[in-house]
Design a protein around this motif. Structure first.
Motif, short mmCIF file in Angstrom:
data_model
loop_
_atom_site.label_atom_id
_atom_site.label_comp_id
_atom_site.label_asym_id
_atom_site.label_seq_id
_atom_site.Cartn_x
_atom_site.Cartn_y
_atom_site.Cartn_z
N LYS A 2 -5.96 6.86 -9.59
CA LYS A 2 -6.35 7.86 -8.61
C LYS A 2 -7.85 8.07 -8.65
O LYS A 2 -8.48 7.97 -9.70
CB LYS A 2 -5.62 9.17 -8.84
N SER A 7 -6.85 10.39 -4.04
CA SER A 7 -6.44 9.59 -2.88
C SER A 7 -5.74 8.31 -3.34
O SER A 7 -6.02 7.77 -4.39
CB SER A 7 -7.65 9.23 -2.01
N GLN A 9 -4.81 4.46 -2.07
CA GLN A 9 -5.29 3.48 -1.12
C GLN A 9 -4.33 2.30 -1.04
O GLN A 9 -3.57 2.05 -1.97
CB GLN A 9 -6.70 3.03 -1.52
N LYS A 10 -4.41 1.56 0.05
CA LYS A 10 -3.55 0.39 0.23
C LYS A 10 -3.72 -0.62 -0.89
O LYS A 10 -2.77 -1.26 -1.31
CB LYS A 10 -3.84 -0.28 1.57
N LYS A 11 -4.92 -0.72 -1.39
CA LYS A 11 -5.21 -1.65 -2.48
C LYS A 11 -4.42 -1.27 -3.73
O LYS A 11 -4.01 -2.13 -4.50
CB LYS A 11 -6.72 -1.65 -2.75
N ASP A 12 -4.20 0.05 -3.93
CA ASP A 12 -3.41 0.51 -5.08
C ASP A 12 -2.01 -0.10 -5.07
O ASP A 12 -1.52 -0.58 -6.09
CB ASP A 12 -3.27 2.04 -5.08
N ASP A 65 -9.64 -4.76 3.99
CA ASP A 65 -8.68 -4.20 4.94
C ASP A 65 -7.99 -5.29 5.75
O ASP A 65 -6.78 -5.22 5.97
CB ASP A 65 -9.35 -3.18 5.85
N TRP A 171 -10.68 -2.29 -10.70
CA TRP A 171 -10.38 -1.44 -9.54
C TRP A 171 -10.27 0.01 -9.97
O TRP A 171 -10.81 0.90 -9.32
CB TRP A 171 -9.12 -1.91 -8.84
N LYS A 175 -12.63 3.06 -8.59
CA LYS A 175 -12.04 4.22 -7.91
C LYS A 175 -12.59 5.53 -8.47
O LYS A 175 -12.69 6.52 -7.76
CB LYS A 175 -10.51 4.23 -8.05
N LEU A 178 -15.34 6.81 -6.44
CA LEU A 178 -15.09 7.18 -5.04
C LEU A 178 -15.02 8.70 -4.89
O LEU A 178 -14.64 9.41 -5.81
CB LEU A 178 -13.76 6.58 -4.56
#
Length: 179
Positions: A2, A7, A9-12, A65, A171, A175, A178
């Motif tokens: 997180k 948040s 994300q699609k990548k998660d 994306d 990743w 994050k 972010l």
């Protein structure tokens, strides 16, 4: 996985799916080796490498994306392209080899076991006690590797799994920055 604002994300989901498959394949690999089915265990090793190749794919795309949309639309990763280069396993292995040395060699070696090849013929041969015979054919024997080879396979699955963890951790670390 997180960010500061929790948040998702699609990548998660992409990464977590790979991690889930990684755990499952590790368990299957261990069971196959314990059941003396090294011929199938080596195939699991190649599938684990597949996880690593696809995880690293997110690091080489121009637009994450677009890549994730392609994936979530159910399209095979090997049909995704950067310019005219398709994301074939060989391409992904070549790219990953720059970051994780020996990936391409391991990929090429394991492909001989995942695709039917002379390695499967070799698995049916064994030493013959008959002096006139070059070898003896054995059907149903699936423990074809010696202890040293099995140890190497264990080392490889750990190496691949650790590389998956390393890329996943990259990743997670990004994050944290972010908002």
């Amino acid at each position: 996985m997180k960010a500061g604002n929790s948040s998702v994300q699609k990548k998660d989901f992409y990464i977590l799916s790979i991690i889930n498959r990684t755990i499952s394949l590790n368990k299957a690999f261990i069971l196959l080796v314990e059941n003396k089915n090294s011929l199938s265990a080596v195939s699991i090793l190649r599938m684990q490498l597949d996880n690593l190749l696809r995880l690293n794919a997110i690091n080489i795309v121009d637009n994450i994306d677009d890549f994730l949309k392609h994936f979530y639309d159910g399209k095979p990763i090997n049909t995704f392209k950067i310019k005219k280069q398709r994301f074939t396993d060989k391409f992904l292995a070549t790219e990953l080899d720059k970051k994780v040395p020996q990936t391409l060699d391991l990929y090429n070696y394991l492909c001989d076991y995942i695709h039917f090849s002379d390695k499967h013929f070799d698995a049916t041969k064994t030493f013959s006690k008959n002096e006139k015979a070059l070898f003896r054919i054995v059907i149903g024997e699936s423990d074809i590797f010696n202890k040293g080879q099995i140890t190497t396979f264990y080392e490889n699955i750990i190496y691949i799994s650790n590389s998956i963890e390393m890329i996943g951790q990259e990743w997670i670390n990004s994050k944290e920055n972010l908002n």
